[in-house]
Write an enzyme that holds these catalytic residues in place. Structure first.
Site, PDB file in Angstrom:
ATOM      1  N   GLU A 246      33.712  37.993  42.565  1.00  0.00           N
ATOM      2  CA  GLU A 246      32.710  38.596  41.650  1.00  0.00           C
ATOM      3  C   GLU A 246      31.780  37.245  41.846  1.00  0.00           C
ATOM      4  OE1 GLU A 246      32.527  38.577  37.947  1.00  0.00           O
ATOM      5  OE2 GLU A 246      33.907  39.527  39.418  1.00  0.00           O
TER       6      GLU A 246
ATOM      7  N   CYS B 281      39.604  39.181  35.104  1.00  0.00           N
ATOM      8  CA  CYS B 281      39.487  38.040  33.634  1.00  0.00           C
ATOM      9  C   CYS B 281      40.261  38.809  32.537  1.00  0.00           C
ATOM     10  CB  CYS B 281      37.608  37.436  33.372  1.00  0.00           C
ATOM     11  SG  CYS B 281      37.286  36.207  32.428  1.00  0.00           S
TER      12      CYS B 281
ATOM     13  N   HIS C 154      36.821  34.716  38.592  1.00  0.00           N
ATOM     14  CA  HIS C 154      35.730  35.815  38.695  1.00  0.00           C
ATOM     15  C   HIS C 154      35.617  36.629  40.278  1.00  0.00           C
ATOM     16  CE1 HIS C 154      34.579  36.728  34.842  1.00  0.00           C
ATOM     17  NE2 HIS C 154      34.672  36.000  34.152  1.00  0.00           N
TER      18      HIS C 154
END
Length: 203
Positions: A187, A79, A185
């Site tokens: 995650e 990011c 992202h």
């Protein structure tokens, strides 16, 4: 050994949790002198570009990351961390970045549309990828989770390994030799995101 760079600007816990799900031990590292001891490092980031660079400089992390990149070991920006890899950003005025990838970071150009784009670009979107080891085994759709108001523009097309569309096509993944970055992202991107992180581990 993998380090997540701690410079007080990243979503460290969620990135670490993703590696925990993969059964991979990672260290959240705030000492720039120790970065060189790791096999791979992750540069996360949430917030403004200029603030992030200031935090990196204050901690001596900017030079440590540049030296790490020169060593040839693998580095992944996530990011804002991906945007910091570039030479500059126009966010809140012109700011210099780490300069590891030639190009700059620009605001989404909403002026070209009758109905302005909503900024930030937030939510699930597709990534169209070039063949690269980071993307091995991803499902065909390549959907990932994005939250950002600025996007990268590579000086060299060969450094752009992934593109997405939000009103127009923009670079959403980059790689120059051992330095890599992804705008979404991982995650927060379920199995596709975990696959990218797993591929990074296995480089």
């Amino acid at each position: 050994m993998i380090a997540i760079v701690d410079y007080n600007m990243g979503n460290l816990a969620s990135v670490k949790n993703a590696f925990d799900l993969l059964g991979e031990k990672v260290v959240v590292e705030s000492d720039p002198e120790k970065l060189k001891s790791y096999d791979r490092i992750i540069l996360p980031g949430v917030g403004a570009f200029a603030d992030a660079m200031e935090h990196l400089r204050e901690r001596g992390m900017d030079q440590a990351i540049r030296e790490y990149a020169v060593s040839g070991k693998f580095l992944l920006g996530i990011c804002l961390g991906m945007q910091l890899l570039f030479e500059s950003s126009e966010e809140f005025g012109l700011s210099n970045g780490l300069g590891l990838i030639e190009g700059r970071v620009l605001a989404f150009d909403t002026s070209r549309f009758h109905t302005p784009l909503k900024v930030p670009h937030m939510g699930w979107n597709r990534m169209f990828t070039r063949e690269h080891a980071l993307f091995a085994g991803l499902d065909e759709a390549h959907y990932l989770y994005f939250v950002h108001s600025y996007h990268a523009l590579c000086a060299h097309e060969s450094d752009s390994i992934g593109e997405s569309v939000y009103g127009y096509r923009f670079t959403s993944a980059v790689a120059h030799e051992n330095v890599m970055g992804i705008q979404p992202h991982p995650e927060k991107s379920h199995q596709n995101g975990l696959s990218i992180l797993k591929n990074f581990i296995n480089l």
